[in-house]
Design a protein around this motif. Structure first.
Motif, PDB file in Angstrom:
ATOM      1  N   UNK A 154       0.867  -1.184   0.000  1.00 47.05           N
ATOM      2  CA  UNK A 154       0.000   0.000   0.000  1.00 47.05           C
ATOM      3  C   UNK A 154       0.900   1.229   0.000  1.00 47.05           C
ATOM      4  N   UNK A 155       0.821   2.018  -1.067  1.00 46.16           N
ATOM      5  CA  UNK A 155       1.675   3.198  -1.232  1.00 46.16           C
ATOM      6  C   UNK A 155       0.827   4.473  -1.236  1.00 46.16           C
ATOM      7  N   UNK A 156       1.465   5.574  -0.884  1.00 46.63           N
ATOM      8  CA  UNK A 156       0.769   6.866  -0.835  1.00 46.63           C
ATOM      9  C   UNK A 156       0.447   7.344  -2.249  1.00 46.63           C
ATOM     10  N   UNK A 157      -0.816   7.661  -2.532  1.00 45.98           N
ATOM     11  CA  UNK A 157      -1.172   8.132  -3.874  1.00 45.98           C
ATOM     12  C   UNK A 157      -0.800   9.595  -4.115  1.00 45.98           C
ATOM     13  N   UNK A 158      -0.516  10.348  -3.027  1.00 53.21           N
ATOM     14  CA  UNK A 158      -0.092  11.745  -3.160  1.00 53.21           C
ATOM     15  C   UNK A 158       0.606  12.163  -1.865  1.00 53.21           C
ATOM     16  N   UNK A 159       1.270  13.308  -1.902  1.00 50.95           N
ATOM     17  CA  UNK A 159       1.885  13.853  -0.691  1.00 50.95           C
ATOM     18  C   UNK A 159       0.786  14.208   0.304  1.00 50.95           C
ATOM     19  N   UNK A 160       0.996  13.856   1.565  1.00 48.25           N
ATOM     20  CA  UNK A 160      -0.013  14.207   2.562  1.00 48.25           C
ATOM     21  C   UNK A 160       0.371  13.762   3.956  1.00 48.25           C
ATOM     22  N   UNK A 161      -0.516  14.070   4.902  1.00 49.19           N
ATOM     23  CA  UNK A 161      -0.333  13.686   6.302  1.00 49.19           C
ATOM     24  C   UNK A 161      -1.293  12.556   6.615  1.00 49.19           C
ATOM     25  N   UNK A 162      -0.752  11.479   7.173  1.00 48.43           N
ATOM     26  CA  UNK A 162      -1.603  10.338   7.481  1.00 48.43           C
ATOM     27  C   UNK A 162      -2.202  10.466   8.870  1.00 48.43           C
ATOM     28  N   UNK A 163      -3.347   9.844   9.031  1.00 49.61           N
ATOM     29  CA  UNK A 163      -4.062   9.856  10.303  1.00 49.61           C
ATOM     30  C   UNK A 163      -3.651   8.625  11.112  1.00 49.61           C
ATOM     31  N   UNK A 164      -4.425   8.266  12.106  1.00 54.40           N
ATOM     32  CA  UNK A 164      -4.082   7.143  12.987  1.00 54.40           C
ATOM     33  C   UNK A 164      -4.256   5.803  12.270  1.00 54.40           C
ATOM     34  N   UNK A 165      -3.657   4.769  12.847  1.00 55.83           N
ATOM     35  CA  UNK A 165      -3.801   3.406  12.320  1.00 55.83           C
ATOM     36  C   UNK A 165      -5.178   2.852  12.716  1.00 55.83           C
ATOM     37  N   UNK A 166      -5.816   2.182  11.783  1.00 58.69           N
ATOM     38  CA  UNK A 166      -7.067   1.476  12.081  1.00 58.69           C
ATOM     39  C   UNK A 166      -6.839  -0.029  12.208  1.00 58.69           C
ATOM     40  N   UNK A 167      -5.657  -0.494  11.805  1.00 59.38           N
ATOM     41  CA  UNK A 167      -5.283  -1.900  11.979  1.00 59.38           C
ATOM     42  C   UNK A 167      -3.872  -1.940  12.555  1.00 59.38           C
TER      43      UNK A 167
END
Length: 361
Positions: A154-167
């Motif tokens: 699973x790779x980032x589709x664009x530059x951004x800030x990720x949120x919390x983990x759900x798994x």
């Protein structure tokens, strides 16, 4: 003795009368400040509750089933486009790829042998076509296996800030399971609801000017450093509230704004020839506002006014008084209706300067 007491009593009466005369004299000498409303073009700001959202905000979900083998990022991290974020255990998909590759090799050998026989007229062209079709099918199966294998990353589709983990690491992930969300906060959208009457006013004014610039007041009451632009209006009104949603776009180069924040949109409204008075020149009776108007004889008359808008230290008046009137500027608690006073006149401009100095202290 009686004569002495009588003299003392008379002296006391004269002293008391003298004090009373001094108090009356002081009251008569007291002067109040009076001013007049002023009419001028004024800019006010209409406030709307806004919801801040990222212009690019998506959910990252697993496209394959398997155990979450590796996590390469952390919550709240800035990630770049194409950066590897999650790895689902690829062993099964690697095996399927190897199997598909072996079938391609087998089908290719079979095709070559059939072609050789066809060239010697030993087998028909139809058998060669069947061998070719079998090879193409094997190659398609290999492409499918490669696709399944690639989807375990699973790779980032664009530059951004990720949120919390759900798994969490080691969890058995089902296809479509939510892993995290990703927000590109370089440009933010703020949605706010506008009543129908104000929407109509806006659309009539917007025909003769450029896109409306607005400000954003944050939760700490500070104004966001960059102005936004109203770019779009939704298609339909909400029948329950009678409102329609506007969207303003704000640049966010320092990343101050985050998806899900709230704030107030401040939309400027220009008022022509607005009547202004100081707020301290008014008093309340029940739920109505009044001022003391001073007539030509210096007599006070309590007059009801209608406040159209409120701005710092000032009211914008829609009815009740005009710039020709004189109103009591201060000391409202020391007088009463129909009382005659002596006064000094102070211009609105000077009063405004004193108000600003007072609140600056």
């Amino acid at each position: 003795m009686k004569k002495t007491l009588m003299l003392a009593g008379l002296a006391g009466i004269f002293i008391f009368a003298s004090c009373q005369n001094q108090k009356v004299s002081k009251k008569e000498e007291a002067k109040f400040l009076v001013t007049s409303p002023v009419k001028r073009d004024t800019l006010i700001y209409k406030e709307y509750v806004g919801q801040v959202q990222s212009s690019s905000h998506i959910e990252l979900r697993s496209q394959e089933r398997g155990y979450l083998q590796k996590i390469f990022v952390d919550e709240g991290q800035l990630v770049r486009k194409g950066q590897l974020m999650f790895q689902i255990m690829p062993l099964l998909y690697q095996a399927e790829k190897q199997k598909a590759a072996a079938e391609v090799d087998f089908a290719e050998i079979e095709y070559k042998n059939t072609k050789s026989l066809t060239d010697k007229n030993i087998v028909s062209l139809n058998e060669l076509a069947m061998a070719k079709a079998k090879l193409n099918k094997a190659k398609a199966e290999l492409s499918l296996a490669q696709a399944h294998l690639s989807l375990t990353e699973v790779r980032a589709p664009f530059d951004g800030i990720m949120d919390r983990f759900h798994e969490r690491l080691g969890s058995l992930i089902e296809e479509g399971a939510l892993l995290t969300t990703l927000s590109n906060n370089s440009k933010m959208w703020v949605y706010f609801n506008v009543p129908e009457a104000e929407y109509l006013d806006y659309t009539y004014e917007a025909k003769s000017k450029k896109q409306q610039a607005v400000q954003l007041q944050l939760a700490n009451n500070q104004i966001f450093e960059h102005n936004g632009i109203v770019e779009t209006i939704e298609a339909d009104f909400n029948n329950e509230t009678g409102n329609i949603a506007f969207r303003a776009t704000f640049p966010n180069p320092k990343g101050v704004l985050r998806h899900g924040q709230t704030g107030n949109i401040m939309m400027p409204i220009a008022l022509k020839s607005a009547i202004l008075i100081s707020q301290k020149a008014t008093f309340d009776v029940l739920d109505k506002k009044y001022v003391y108007v001073v007539n030509e004889n210096g007599v006070l008359k309590a007059t009801q006014i209608t406040v159209a808008h409120e701005i710092p230290h000032l009211y914008i008046i829609s009815s009740g008084i005009s710039p020709k009137d004189k109103i009591l500027a201060e000391g409202l608690g020391k007088v009463k209706n129909n009382e005659k006073i002596k006064y000094n006149f102070i211009s609105f401009e000077k009063e405004l300067v004193e108000l600003n100095n007072l609140h600056a202290e």
